[in-house]
Design an enzyme around this catalytic site. Sequence first.
Site, PDB file in Angstrom:
ATOM      1  N   ALA A  40      10.389   4.758  34.476  1.00 44.63           N
ATOM      2  CA  ALA A  40       9.250   5.263  33.716  1.00 44.63           C
ATOM      3  C   ALA A  40       9.562   6.554  32.967  1.00 44.63           C
ATOM      4  O   ALA A  40       9.000   6.806  31.898  1.00 44.63           O
ATOM      5  CB  ALA A  40       8.052   5.468  34.643  1.00 44.63           C
ATOM      6  N   LEU A  41      10.435   7.382  33.501  1.00 42.30           N
ATOM      7  CA  LEU A  41      10.773   8.629  32.822  1.00 42.30           C
ATOM      8  C   LEU A  41      11.498   8.397  31.504  1.00 42.30           C
ATOM      9  O   LEU A  41      11.434   9.240  30.604  1.00 42.30           O
ATOM     10  CB  LEU A  41      11.619   9.533  33.724  1.00 42.30           C
ATOM     11  CG  LEU A  41      10.867  10.200  34.871  1.00 42.30           C
ATOM     12  CD1 LEU A  41      11.852  10.966  35.754  1.00 42.30           C
ATOM     13  CD2 LEU A  41       9.779  11.116  34.358  1.00 42.30           C
ATOM     14  N   GLU A  42      12.163   7.271  31.370  1.00 45.10           N
ATOM     15  CA  GLU A  42      12.907   6.976  30.148  1.00 45.10           C
ATOM     16  C   GLU A  42      12.045   6.335  29.064  1.00 45.10           C
ATOM     17  O   GLU A  42      12.455   6.261  27.904  1.00 45.10           O
ATOM     18  CB  GLU A  42      14.104   6.080  30.463  1.00 45.10           C
ATOM     19  CG  GLU A  42      15.202   6.754  31.255  1.00 45.10           C
ATOM     20  CD  GLU A  42      14.923   6.878  32.745  1.00 45.10           C
ATOM     21  OE1 GLU A  42      15.453   7.826  33.352  1.00 45.10           O
ATOM     22  OE2 GLU A  42      14.164   6.044  33.305  1.00 45.10           O
ATOM     23  N   VAL A  64       6.048   0.413  36.542  1.00 48.55           N
ATOM     24  CA  VAL A  64       5.329   0.579  37.803  1.00 48.55           C
ATOM     25  C   VAL A  64       5.951   1.736  38.565  1.00 48.55           C
ATOM     26  O   VAL A  64       7.166   1.778  38.741  1.00 48.55           O
ATOM     27  CB  VAL A  64       5.400  -0.705  38.669  1.00 48.55           C
ATOM     28  CG1 VAL A  64       4.660  -0.508  39.987  1.00 48.55           C
ATOM     29  CG2 VAL A  64       4.839  -1.904  37.908  1.00 48.55           C
ATOM     30  N   ILE A  66       5.375   3.419  42.258  1.00 49.57           N
ATOM     31  CA  ILE A  66       4.697   3.276  43.544  1.00 49.57           C
ATOM     32  C   ILE A  66       4.966   4.519  44.386  1.00 49.57           C
ATOM     33  O   ILE A  66       6.113   4.944  44.524  1.00 49.57           O
ATOM     34  CB  ILE A  66       5.174   2.006  44.288  1.00 49.57           C
ATOM     35  CG1 ILE A  66       4.853   0.756  43.443  1.00 49.57           C
ATOM     36  CG2 ILE A  66       4.510   1.914  45.669  1.00 49.57           C
ATOM     37  CD1 ILE A  66       5.379  -0.535  44.035  1.00 49.57           C
ATOM     38  N   HIS A  72       8.557  12.871  44.489  1.00 51.69           N
ATOM     39  CA  HIS A  72       9.108  12.224  43.299  1.00 51.69           C
ATOM     40  C   HIS A  72       8.048  11.412  42.554  1.00 51.69           C
ATOM     41  O   HIS A  72       8.047  11.364  41.320  1.00 51.69           O
ATOM     42  CB  HIS A  72      10.288  11.335  43.709  1.00 51.69           C
ATOM     43  CG  HIS A  72      11.022  10.742  42.557  1.00 51.69           C
ATOM     44  ND1 HIS A  72      11.754  11.501  41.670  1.00 51.69           N
ATOM     45  CD2 HIS A  72      11.157   9.454  42.144  1.00 51.69           C
ATOM     46  CE1 HIS A  72      12.299  10.718  40.764  1.00 51.69           C
ATOM     47  NE2 HIS A  72      11.950   9.465  41.028  1.00 51.69           N
ATOM     48  N   ASN A  96      -0.593   2.607  27.018  1.00 52.17           N
ATOM     49  CA  ASN A  96       0.092   2.999  28.253  1.00 52.17           C
ATOM     50  C   ASN A  96      -0.229   2.017  29.377  1.00 52.17           C
ATOM     51  O   ASN A  96      -1.325   2.002  29.909  1.00 52.17           O
ATOM     52  CB  ASN A  96      -0.298   4.411  28.667  1.00 52.17           C
ATOM     53  CG  ASN A  96       0.474   4.913  29.868  1.00 52.17           C
ATOM     54  OD1 ASN A  96       1.209   4.168  30.504  1.00 52.17           O
ATOM     55  ND2 ASN A  96       0.299   6.173  30.193  1.00 52.17           N
TER      56      ASN A  96
END
Length: 140
Positions: A40-42, A64, A66, A72, A96
Amino acid sequence: MARLLIVEARFYDHLNDLLLEGARSALKGHEVEVMTVPGALEVPAAIARASETGRYDGYVALGVVIRGETYHFEIVAGESARGLMALTLDGLAIGNGILTVENEAQALARARPDDKDKGGEAARAALVMVNVGAHFGAVA
């Protein structure tokens, strides 16, 4: 017909397959490409890079996150959302669909196209934002 790029964080394959199915279904009749990134950070970085090409009218972010046992989760959930919001404020049309959930059961319910269909919802939001941009004369 809009040109959209789906950027998926392919960390949980089975959940992403469901999100992608919903997004593709919602985007029938539009030109769609899919790009896969590790997490997700990318996703915001990939969308930012893709926007530089001028090839797309809008973007759908899928993934996703979780909650686990460490902090983190908060970093990944918050920073990916912050990155996407910054891009939307810069004028990009983004839906999003990055799920931030407590457990896999919540993720499954939200990812399934026949349940909460968050992939389809994100795709429809991207299309709405493309239309908002067109209304105000924005160029992707």
